[in-house]
Design a protein around this motif. Structure first.
Motif, PDB file in Angstrom:
ATOM      1  N   GLN A  47     -31.652 -19.012   3.529  1.00  0.00           N
ATOM      2  CA  GLN A  47     -31.240 -19.940   2.478  1.00  0.00           C
ATOM      3  C   GLN A  47     -32.202 -21.119   2.371  1.00  0.00           C
ATOM      4  O   GLN A  47     -32.430 -21.622   1.276  1.00  0.00           O
ATOM      5  N   SER A  72     -31.931 -21.945  -1.658  1.00  0.00           N
ATOM      6  CA  SER A  72     -30.600 -21.686  -2.188  1.00  0.00           C
ATOM      7  C   SER A  72     -29.575 -22.147  -1.166  1.00  0.00           C
ATOM      8  O   SER A  72     -29.912 -22.515  -0.047  1.00  0.00           O
ATOM      9  N   ASP A  77     -24.685 -21.197  -4.395  1.00  0.00           N
ATOM     10  CA  ASP A  77     -25.410 -20.314  -5.301  1.00  0.00           C
ATOM     11  C   ASP A  77     -24.949 -18.863  -5.225  1.00  0.00           C
ATOM     12  O   ASP A  77     -25.479 -18.019  -5.939  1.00  0.00           O
ATOM     13  N   ILE A  78     -24.000 -18.562  -4.354  1.00  0.00           N
ATOM     14  CA  ILE A  78     -23.490 -17.194  -4.254  1.00  0.00           C
ATOM     15  C   ILE A  78     -22.715 -16.901  -5.521  1.00  0.00           C
ATOM     16  O   ILE A  78     -21.744 -17.578  -5.851  1.00  0.00           O
ATOM     17  N   ASP A 112     -24.445 -10.737  -3.839  1.00  0.00           N
ATOM     18  CA  ASP A 112     -24.931 -11.869  -3.042  1.00  0.00           C
ATOM     19  C   ASP A 112     -24.240 -11.920  -1.682  1.00  0.00           C
ATOM     20  O   ASP A 112     -24.872 -12.210  -0.667  1.00  0.00           O
ATOM     21  N   LEU A 154     -26.051 -11.398   1.912  1.00  0.00           N
ATOM     22  CA  LEU A 154     -25.850 -12.424   2.943  1.00  0.00           C
ATOM     23  C   LEU A 154     -25.327 -11.803   4.240  1.00  0.00           C
ATOM     24  O   LEU A 154     -25.776 -12.147   5.332  1.00  0.00           O
TER      25      LEU A 154
END
Length: 118
Positions: free
Chosen positions: A70, A75, A79-80, A85, A89
């Motif tokens: 990140q 990000s 921002d997810i 996403d 992650l």
């Protein structure tokens, strides 16, 4: 992008991380993997005490990997945007956890010597 090829993935990772950082991470991964294989061949057995400490390091590796990615990609958690996403992650966290376990096990084995014979 019509096809997902190996060269396309390399180009994407070079764009995300930068060419130097990406290839530095690849070199570090190759070096640690080679050392891990060397330790396994040298000891001919898994030291369960070292393996336990390697597992203790896994949550820290997962957290560090997520925060590192990140930070590098500029990000954050805000921002997810969707399920993909979250999946990416989680995959980064799993990769960090496994990498930390391998690194800790290898470092212990190289610094402390061979596993004790039963």
């Amino acid at each position: 992008m019509q096809e997902l090829t190996f060269s396309t993935m390399i180009a994407v990772f070079e764009e995300i991380f930068g060419r130097g950082l990406f290839w530095g991470m690849v070199a570090a991964a190759v070096l640690v993997t080679a050392a891990y294989i060397y330790v396994l061949i040298r000891d001919r057995a898994v030291s369960w005490r070292k393996f336990l400490w390697a597992q203790v390091a896994m949550p820290f590796g997962a957290i560090v990997a997520v925060l590192f990615v990140q930070n590098v990609t500029s990000s954050g958690f805000r921002d997810i945007g969707g399920p993909i996403d979250v999946i990416v992650l989680l995959l980064v966290a799993v990769a960090g956890a496994v990498g930390a376990a391998i690194l800790v096990y290898t470092a212990q084995s190289l610094l402390r010597g061979r596993a004790a014979k039963p």
